[in-house]
Each structure stands twice: as structure tokens, then as C-alpha cells.
Motif scaffolding. Sequence first.
Motif, PDB file in Angstrom:
ATOM      1  N   UNK A 235      66.950  56.234  31.246  1.00 38.72           N
ATOM      2  CA  UNK A 235      68.097  56.810  30.637  1.00 38.72           C
ATOM      3  C   UNK A 235      68.608  56.246  29.317  1.00 38.72           C
ATOM      4  N   UNK A 236      68.598  54.899  29.378  1.00 41.02           N
ATOM      5  CA  UNK A 236      68.988  54.093  28.099  1.00 41.02           C
ATOM      6  C   UNK A 236      67.939  54.213  27.089  1.00 41.02           C
ATOM      7  N   UNK A 237      66.788  54.155  27.137  1.00 35.04           N
ATOM      8  CA  UNK A 237      65.847  53.997  26.181  1.00 35.04           C
ATOM      9  C   UNK A 237      65.209  55.258  25.435  1.00 35.04           C
ATOM     10  N   UNK A 238      65.173  56.409  26.343  1.00 34.77           N
ATOM     11  CA  UNK A 238      64.474  57.472  25.998  1.00 34.77           C
ATOM     12  C   UNK A 238      65.017  58.099  24.781  1.00 34.77           C
ATOM     13  N   UNK A 239      66.490  58.030  24.477  1.00 34.97           N
ATOM     14  CA  UNK A 239      67.026  58.372  23.351  1.00 34.97           C
ATOM     15  C   UNK A 239      66.478  57.771  22.254  1.00 34.97           C
ATOM     16  N   UNK A 240      65.899  56.517  22.046  1.00 28.31           N
ATOM     17  CA  UNK A 240      65.488  55.802  21.141  1.00 28.31           C
ATOM     18  C   UNK A 240      64.051  56.509  20.803  1.00 28.31           C
ATOM     19  N   UNK A 241      63.496  56.902  21.710  1.00 32.04           N
ATOM     20  CA  UNK A 241      62.006  57.435  21.459  1.00 32.04           C
ATOM     21  C   UNK A 241      61.997  58.635  21.034  1.00 32.04           C
ATOM     22  N   UNK A 242      63.068  59.490  21.362  1.00 29.47           N
ATOM     23  CA  UNK A 242      63.302  60.984  20.512  1.00 29.47           C
ATOM     24  C   UNK A 242      63.733  60.718  18.935  1.00 29.47           C
ATOM     25  N   UNK A 243      64.598  59.689  18.834  1.00 22.86           N
ATOM     26  CA  UNK A 243      65.017  59.405  17.394  1.00 22.86           C
ATOM     27  C   UNK A 243      63.854  58.828  16.453  1.00 22.86           C
ATOM     28  N   UNK A 244      62.901  58.113  17.106  1.00 25.95           N
ATOM     29  CA  UNK A 244      61.776  57.750  16.612  1.00 25.95           C
ATOM     30  C   UNK A 244      60.700  58.973  16.147  1.00 25.95           C
ATOM     31  N   UNK A 245      60.449  59.677  17.218  1.00 27.95           N
ATOM     32  CA  UNK A 245      59.551  60.909  16.912  1.00 27.95           C
ATOM     33  C   UNK A 245      60.405  61.734  15.836  1.00 27.95           C
ATOM     34  N   UNK A 246      61.679  62.004  15.745  1.00 33.54           N
ATOM     35  CA  UNK A 246      62.186  62.754  14.529  1.00 33.54           C
ATOM     36  C   UNK A 246      61.804  61.859  13.330  1.00 33.54           C
ATOM     37  N   UNK A 247      62.250  60.551  13.423  1.00 30.93           N
ATOM     38  CA  UNK A 247      62.081  59.839  12.069  1.00 30.93           C
ATOM     39  C   UNK A 247      60.709  59.916  11.514  1.00 30.93           C
ATOM     40  N   UNK A 248      59.757  59.606  12.455  1.00 33.95           N
ATOM     41  CA  UNK A 248      58.360  59.611  12.086  1.00 33.95           C
ATOM     42  C   UNK A 248      57.761  60.732  11.946  1.00 33.95           C
ATOM     43  N   UNK A 249      58.256  61.678  12.249  1.00 29.12           N
ATOM     44  CA  UNK A 249      57.800  63.154  12.006  1.00 29.12           C
ATOM     45  C   UNK A 249      56.680  63.587  12.747  1.00 29.12           C
ATOM     46  N   UNK A 250      56.698  63.310  14.003  1.00 26.67           N
ATOM     47  CA  UNK A 250      55.472  63.304  14.953  1.00 26.67           C
ATOM     48  C   UNK A 250      55.075  64.486  15.093  1.00 26.67           C
ATOM     49  N   UNK A 251      55.886  65.526  15.068  1.00 35.65           N
ATOM     50  CA  UNK A 251      55.390  66.745  15.464  1.00 35.65           C
ATOM     51  C   UNK A 251      54.390  67.172  14.047  1.00 35.65           C
ATOM     52  N   UNK A 252      54.903  66.806  12.938  1.00 33.40           N
ATOM     53  CA  UNK A 252      54.194  67.213  11.627  1.00 33.40           C
ATOM     54  C   UNK A 252      52.739  66.333  11.835  1.00 33.40           C
ATOM     55  N   UNK A 253      52.797  65.245  12.237  1.00 36.11           N
ATOM     56  CA  UNK A 253      51.765  64.317  12.352  1.00 36.11           C
ATOM     57  C   UNK A 253      50.661  64.990  13.426  1.00 36.11           C
ATOM     58  N   UNK A 254      51.078  65.713  14.406  1.00 33.10           N
ATOM     59  CA  UNK A 254      50.295  66.329  15.283  1.00 33.10           C
ATOM     60  C   UNK A 254      49.458  67.494  14.598  1.00 33.10           C
ATOM     61  N   UNK A 255      50.319  68.041  13.786  1.00 33.80           N
ATOM     62  CA  UNK A 255      49.968  69.507  13.107  1.00 33.80           C
ATOM     63  C   UNK A 255      48.519  68.960  11.969  1.00 33.80           C
ATOM     64  N   UNK A 256      48.942  67.935  11.382  1.00 30.70           N
ATOM     65  CA  UNK A 256      48.075  67.242  10.548  1.00 30.70           C
ATOM     66  C   UNK A 256      46.755  66.902  11.216  1.00 30.70           C
ATOM     67  N   UNK A 257      46.944  66.210  12.297  1.00 32.35           N
ATOM     68  CA  UNK A 257      45.836  65.641  13.079  1.00 32.35           C
ATOM     69  C   UNK A 257      44.868  66.622  13.734  1.00 32.35           C
ATOM     70  N   UNK A 258      45.648  67.673  13.936  1.00 31.02           N
ATOM     71  CA  UNK A 258      44.783  68.975  14.680  1.00 31.02           C
ATOM     72  C   UNK A 258      44.486  70.106  13.650  1.00 31.02           C
ATOM     73  N   UNK A 259      44.743  69.962  12.362  1.00 27.44           N
ATOM     74  CA  UNK A 259      44.385  70.906  11.274  1.00 27.44           C
ATOM     75  C   UNK A 259      42.671  71.289  11.383  1.00 27.44           C
ATOM     76  N   UNK A 260      42.356  72.525  11.373  1.00 29.30           N
ATOM     77  CA  UNK A 260      41.215  72.948  11.241  1.00 29.30           C
ATOM     78  C   UNK A 260      40.259  72.969  12.710  1.00 29.30           C
ATOM     79  N   UNK A 261      41.224  72.636  13.899  1.00 27.71           N
ATOM     80  CA  UNK A 261      40.447  72.798  15.115  1.00 27.71           C
ATOM     81  C   UNK A 261      40.831  74.030  15.556  1.00 27.71           C
ATOM     82  N   UNK A 262      40.104  74.569  16.796  1.00 28.97           N
ATOM     83  CA  UNK A 262      40.381  76.248  17.184  1.00 28.97           C
ATOM     84  C   UNK A 262      41.812  76.025  17.779  1.00 28.97           C
ATOM     85  N   UNK A 263      42.382  77.335  17.185  1.00 27.83           N
ATOM     86  CA  UNK A 263      43.924  77.526  17.470  1.00 27.83           C
ATOM     87  C   UNK A 263      44.194  78.034  18.936  1.00 27.83           C
ATOM     88  N   UNK A 264      45.260  77.378  19.645  1.00 29.45           N
ATOM     89  CA  UNK A 264      45.855  77.696  20.652  1.00 29.45           C
ATOM     90  C   UNK A 264      47.377  77.990  20.390  1.00 29.45           C
TER      91      UNK A 264
END
Length: 953
Positions: free
Chosen positions: A21-50
Motif C-alpha cells: 500500500x505504501x510502495x505501489x504509488x512509487x512504482x506507478x510514478x516511475x512508470x509515468x516518469x519513465x514513459x513505460x507504456x511508450x517503451x512497450x510500444x517501441x519494443x513491440x513495434x513490427x510484431x503481429x497486432x493484437x
Amino acid sequence: MDYKKTLNLPDTPFPMRGDLARREPGWTAQWEENRIYQAIRAASAGRPRFVLHDGPPYANGDIHIGHAVNKILKDIIVKSRNMAGYDAPYVPGWDCHGMPIEIQIEKKYGKNLPVTEVQAKARAYALEQIDRQRQDFKRLGVLGDWDNPYLTMNFSNEADEIRALGRILEKGYVFRGLKPVNWCFDCGSALAEAEVEYADRTDPAIDVAFPFADKPGLARAFGMESVDDGAVVIWTTTPWTIPSNQALNVHPEVEYALVRVTPTPAHGPLLLLASERVEACLKTWGLEGEIIATAPGEVLSGLRFTHPLAKAAEGYDRTAPIYLGDYVTTDTGTGVVHSAPAYGIEDFVSCKAHGMVDADIISPVMGDGKYVPSLPLFGGQMIWDANPKIVEALKLAGSLMHVQKMPHSYMHCWRHKTPIIYRATSQWFAGMDVKPRDGGPTLRESALAGIDATTFYPAWGRARLHAMIANRPDWTLSRQRQWGVPMAFFVHKETGELHPRTAELLEQVAQRVEKSGIEAWQSLDPRELLGDEADQYEKNRDTLDVWFDSGTTHATVLGGKDHALAGSHGAQLAWPADLYLEGSDQHRGWFHSSLLTGCMMYGQPPYKSLLTHGFVVDGQGRKMSKSVGNTLAPQKISDTLGAEILRLWVASTDYSGELSISDEILKRVVESYRRIRNTLRFLLANVADFDAVSQAVPAGELLEIDRYALAMTAQMQAEVLANYERYDFHPAVARLQTFCSEDLGAFYLDILKDRLYTSNVDSRARRSAQTALLEITQTLLKLMAPVLSFTAEEAWKILTDTALAKQADAARITIFTEVFHQLPPYADSEALSGRWNRVRAIRADVLRKLEEVRSAGAIGSSLQAEVDIHASGDDYALLSALGEDLRFVLIVSRVGVHQREGELAIEITPSGNKKCERCWHYRSDVGQDADHPEICGRCVSNLFGSGEVREKA
């Protein structure tokens, strides 16, 4: 000497307590700061789409536990598809228009605001709600394009929705007409099928007599010279519809009877009703009677009967014809049904089929539920209040045969929880059985074919959706609201016809809406588009059903089959979607509306598969309710136990039915989580000093039990991935838990501790174990990452800082850019597994014997024991082949294997040897080294010599 300091004891910064409960918000903040969703998109580029297309939650109110279930399931699927090697984007969305928000604005600012002000305030309110819900969804660990979601109120979305309307209009599905629709007096608008629910209600059930108006015709029908006065009797639970009666219906194949009764009713001695209902009805009415003639219903067609209130008021002095109807039944009532075409679907269809035109339909109930003031006897009264007064008027007119209070299931508005009615109004419809202009199949036909082509999870969803489509009426597209996408038609003031250039005009309006939103329609002067024709036309004031908003997002967000309406997300998405996932109520909601719009626009469903989950109930199976006090807010669970516990609960519950949750259930989930976390901590701690690049043992040189552990891991991974593929998460979680507790904790890791802790730090035996542990850890973390996202990310960071630090791709910032781990293959894995599965079975027998001896007080730990096993055949060969390593497998100080015929036999004896202070084994060579009299020869060798040799375990 402190021998404890000579052990290779595990060490890791991965804490035993998650403190989620105390530490999870730090992870979500890091995901936003590190633009994790965009990193996933870049890593998966060119693969079959789902593509999992997000069914939009409504932008009103904080999220509840059902929202959490829905979003977590979607997140598990998207993450697992990405890690399975797909490009699986996740664009979250929100449904923004519609009545609930409009009602909130009315509550806050009052009614009768100008339309432009309502729209401005509704838009601002929706944005506030979206921000609140977005933060809660992020807190659950859901990764997605949160900075760029789709909103049905985005200008581009509103414009494309108008274009979608234009497309189905051009194809010929849209028409305008008078028809009974679900109508809520509190909403002041038509309701969609999905906005109707059923609740118990008690109403007066009445038997009403319609006096004979055509006695000669009736005599001919029954083959008689003449007939006396009398009446046909109907039964209804809606007395308020009697003033609107315009016909009576009988079944053509049912036998009807003329019954002479005593005492004689006010309208005469004869009654007409279905033969099989005579006995029951006469008993109810307190009459005696005999059947004097019978005839099939088909010969009664066209006969006329006087309105039962004709004697009460001149305005009811009219007659009603008998029509034939297959829907008439004889299980209750009289076998004769009264028709008020303004207030019943079957009534309307029957009357229209017999030539009644819209102008002839009597429709005295206004939008607020009151009768028009001009209605005789009951004008201005609310229909529910008028029910008893209508009963009394019928009684005074001599037309009431019987009345009783009757509880029954009745339609209610899902927002206001108030009763609704069918009410004939002039609306715009999408015709289910209209032939499109291209001559192709009707909407109903193409939708049913689309259902057959769709994969359903669970499978029973197919039959449910099929039944709904097979039986549903035309779709009422229009609503009488302000906060919604306009049906931007110009309608001729005299003829009611659409402007001949409607398709072109819709596109011109859409272009304006694209720049300024739906407000552009409100401010539009018709002369801008129509010029001198403007005086002949008026702007249609209806808005589109909000289900059309969400039902067309496959076009306005995914881009549609032709990608003509690509919107801002079309480039990363695809049509049709691979999957729609929502609660089981969406068979009549979003799944339904999306299917119909997809088939109207493109001739096929906008999805390949449909997945439904059940509703959340408490531990006793009761529906979540604030009044009952059994609700559990996801926010509170996240703030106390952690969102990870909520995620694990969702994944470990069979979502195909109801999902039970309670504090007690969550406690059990917490315990399951702790066991998994403890396993991870052991794994991470024991590879902390390992370098995957320089210290890994080649696959073929691993000790046999290490190869077996990897074979077990590969088997487990195959099962879990197969479950992920089928969206079957609770068996996947159960398999992961079993692997951690039984395959690892109770077997492999238990055996491994001695080798990891006591062997020379750089020995082949220890590095072999660490090589296997690293493979297992990577496999386990990646498999659990879609479910236990915070924990997997935390552990992955530690792993990439230690054992994987020197790998070429060590710059990976998140586990979610990874794909599922590829384990090394072994040619002999099947034979290896067979041998070691048998070893495990024998080990289990030994452990049971050890427990018996321990319970008797003969030994303490299992290392105090010496074991002799008497075996024959393959078992003897198998155990003998393990040699000295067998004692480590059994975790005892000595094992002797003896050949004999017959069943396996196990002998346990307490060891008479001294205990080694370093490894705790009881060995005869403890003290033989004068310099180290407290430890065994093996430990002396591991510390100061060449080290022990391990081959198998």
C-alpha cells in the motif's frame, strides 16, 4: 571459528514484507516518469497486432469494485499478449454523453438552462470525472495510453459519429415512425433496451367486459340464428391502457365459447372467452354457466365490440374490432387480449398489420406520465394514480367482471428505479428487418451470422446474445436530450421528409463539429447550409442514443473496416478488434450496439471474440449494495492491502460466474501472495552474487536435478501460457502458486539449500544451481508480471542490477518490454522427468516415515536420521544411480539402498554420529580433521580443499 560466516548465505534487497500500500504509488510514478507504456510500444513495434478495444466506462462517479475487475482483466490480457510477442496497445476510453451527466448538471445548476450552457457544464463535469477515474485506474497498475485516451466527447469522435450515422442512413437502415418505445417519465426520454431492468410491482389485475356491438355477425360466426346481449371479456394488469383501447385479439387456432351465465351481468347473459378458460373464469367471477356454442378464433376476425367505458363518458363511445394474433395465450386470463397500439409492441404491430395508420392511433399519455387534459374522466392525472379510478369507472359502467391486486415483474428505468411504459412516439429507428439498399441481408440476419462467426468466452455467451438479437425490436436511435451527439438532420416542416442532400449536409455539419464540438450544431444557422431553402426546413432536435456513441467507437476509434474514420488512435489500432471484454450485462449493451453498428456499417461484427465476466458479490453471495453495507471500494483495498492483492484476487477468481469478495477472502489472498513473495525472495537472494555472462554453467553440464527443475519449469510455463491464451487466469495463478509451494518450495529449493549454502562459492555444483535458479526466476517473474505487476517489476529491477547486470541488453527499464522467457531445451527432458517424478514419489514416502519417527520423539530434524531403502528392479537402479547425492535429495545424513524383491520398504534409524556445526549433517567423519574438529570432512574440503563433487543433486 564462526562457521556460519563461511556459509554462502542468501542476501537481497527484496524485502520479505511487500509493504504494498505504501510502495505501489512509487512504482506507478516511475512508470509515468519513465514513459513505460511508450517503451512497450517501441519494443513491440513490427510484431503481429493484437487489439483489445476498451469498452468505455461512464464518466460519472468514482470507480467501484466492478470497474476494478474489468480494468484488471483487460490489463492482464494486454500485458500477457505483449509478452507473448504481440504488439498489443491499450487505448482506454470514456463514455461522456448522456442523461446521468445531464441530471448532475440539473441538480447542481437547476433545470431549464440554455442548451449551450448545459453542454459546456456537462463537458467540464465529464473531464473532472475522467481525471478522478483515470488516477484510480492507474493506481491499480493498469498500463495504457492514459495521456491520450479516447473520449466520446472529443470533437473528432463526435464528428465521426455523425459520419457513422450518415453511413447507415445511406445504406437504408434508418427510418422515422410512430412506434411504442421504452419511455421513462423521469428521464422524459426513450430508453435503450440496455437501460431497462425488471423489478417486482403490484398492480390491479382486471377482467373487463366489452359489450357485443355486432350481434348478427357474432351469430353467424357461431352458426346460430341469433344471440342475446353479452360481452367479450379481456384480462389486463394495466388498467391505465383501457382508455386507449382500439382492438381485441384472439388466437386463430384457439376454440372460443359463448357461455350463458347466471346471475345475469349488466351487459347481458352471454360471455365470450376461450373454451379452456371458461371453468376457471366463471369460478373467479362467481357465476354459473353453460357453453351454448363454440367456434375457432379465426371466424371471429372483424367482429366489433363496444368500449367498456362507453356508458361512462361520451368520448369512449366507439367500437373495437377483433384481430387475429398468434401471440395470444390461454395459460392465464380469458384467451382474449385487449390492444392499445400506442402502449404495446405486439398491439402496435397487430393494428398496423390490419391497416391502422399512425394518425388513427390514440395516444393520450404525455411524456411526463400524465394523460392529456382533454381525455374524458382522467385528463391531467398521472397514469399510476388513475389506475384505481379507471377500475371504479369500469365498475360504475357495469363492465368490471373482477379485480385483484397482482404482484408481477415489471419494466423499470435502471437510473431512476421507477416503472416505465411502452409509449408510441415519433422516433428515428434502425430497422432490424429492413432490407438495405444494396439488397443484402437484413440487419438481424447479418447480426445473427456475425454471432455465429464470433468466439465467445465463456461459450454460453453465444446463445445469450443470439436470443437477444433474434427477438429484439427495431433500435430506437433518437433521444430527447441536450447533452448528446445530434442527429443532425434537416426535416421538411410540412412533409417531415429529410432534405434530399442529407448525406452531404451531414458531412458539412461533421466538419464543423470536428472544429468546435456538438455545440457547432446548436449555433448553426440553417441558412449557412441551406440558403433560401432554410425557411422550409427545421433542425432536428433529437440526440443519438448514447449506446450509439459507444457502439460506433469501433469506427470512430479503431477506424472502421475501411479505416475511413481513423481518428487520433487509428494508426496504432486495427479493425476488427481481436477482443471485446466487459461484464455479462453488456450482451444487451455495448456488445449488442457494437454488433448492430458494425453490421450496418460494414456487414460484420467489429470484434473477433467476446469475453464476459460476472458481477462482484460479497462472501455470502449477495449483490454489492450501499444500503446493505457490504461494498468494498477498490481505493480502500489499494490503500490498506495494496492493489497487488486486488489484482491477485481478480486473477485467481473464476470470472465467468459471480466473483465473491470479502475481508476474509482477501486475507486468504494476502497469504497466497506472501508465499509467492517468499519464493521470489529466496530466488533473488541466491543469485545475488551470480553473473549470468561469466558464471553460467552450459545447459548440458548442469547437475541432473537442476535440469529436472528446468524441465518442471518448462512444463509449468507451457500450462500457464496455454491458460493465458484462453484467457483462463485462475488456473494459471493456481499453477504458479503450486509451482512455488510444491515444485520449488517443498522440493527443489528445499534440496538445493545445502548445495547453495555449503558448497565452495565458485564450485560447479553451486554455479549449476544458480544457473538453474536464474532461468527459473526469469521465467517465473515474466509469467507473473501480467498479474502481479508491481511485484514482478520490483523483482526484475533487482535481477537486472545483479545477475543480469552484465548482459548486453541490461539497459531494460521494465519487465513489460520483455517477452516470456525462452528456457534451454533438453533432448532427454521427458526421460529425465520420468525418473525424477519417481524419485519425488519415493521421497514423499520417506518424508512420511520421517514424520512418524519425529512424532514419536526419536529424532528432531530429518538430518538426525539415517535411512535404508529396500527396493527392487527399476527403483533400486534409480536410487543407486544417485549415489551419495541421494542423502541430499532426502535431506538426511545417510542413505543406504539395498536390493530385494517385493514392495519398497523404508527403515529410519536415529544417527549415532556427531553433528557438523557447519552443515548440520550427522557424519562419522566429524572431528577427523584436527584443525577443524567441529565439522565434517565434506565441509573441510569445501572450505580448504578441492571441494565435494556433486553429479546428480
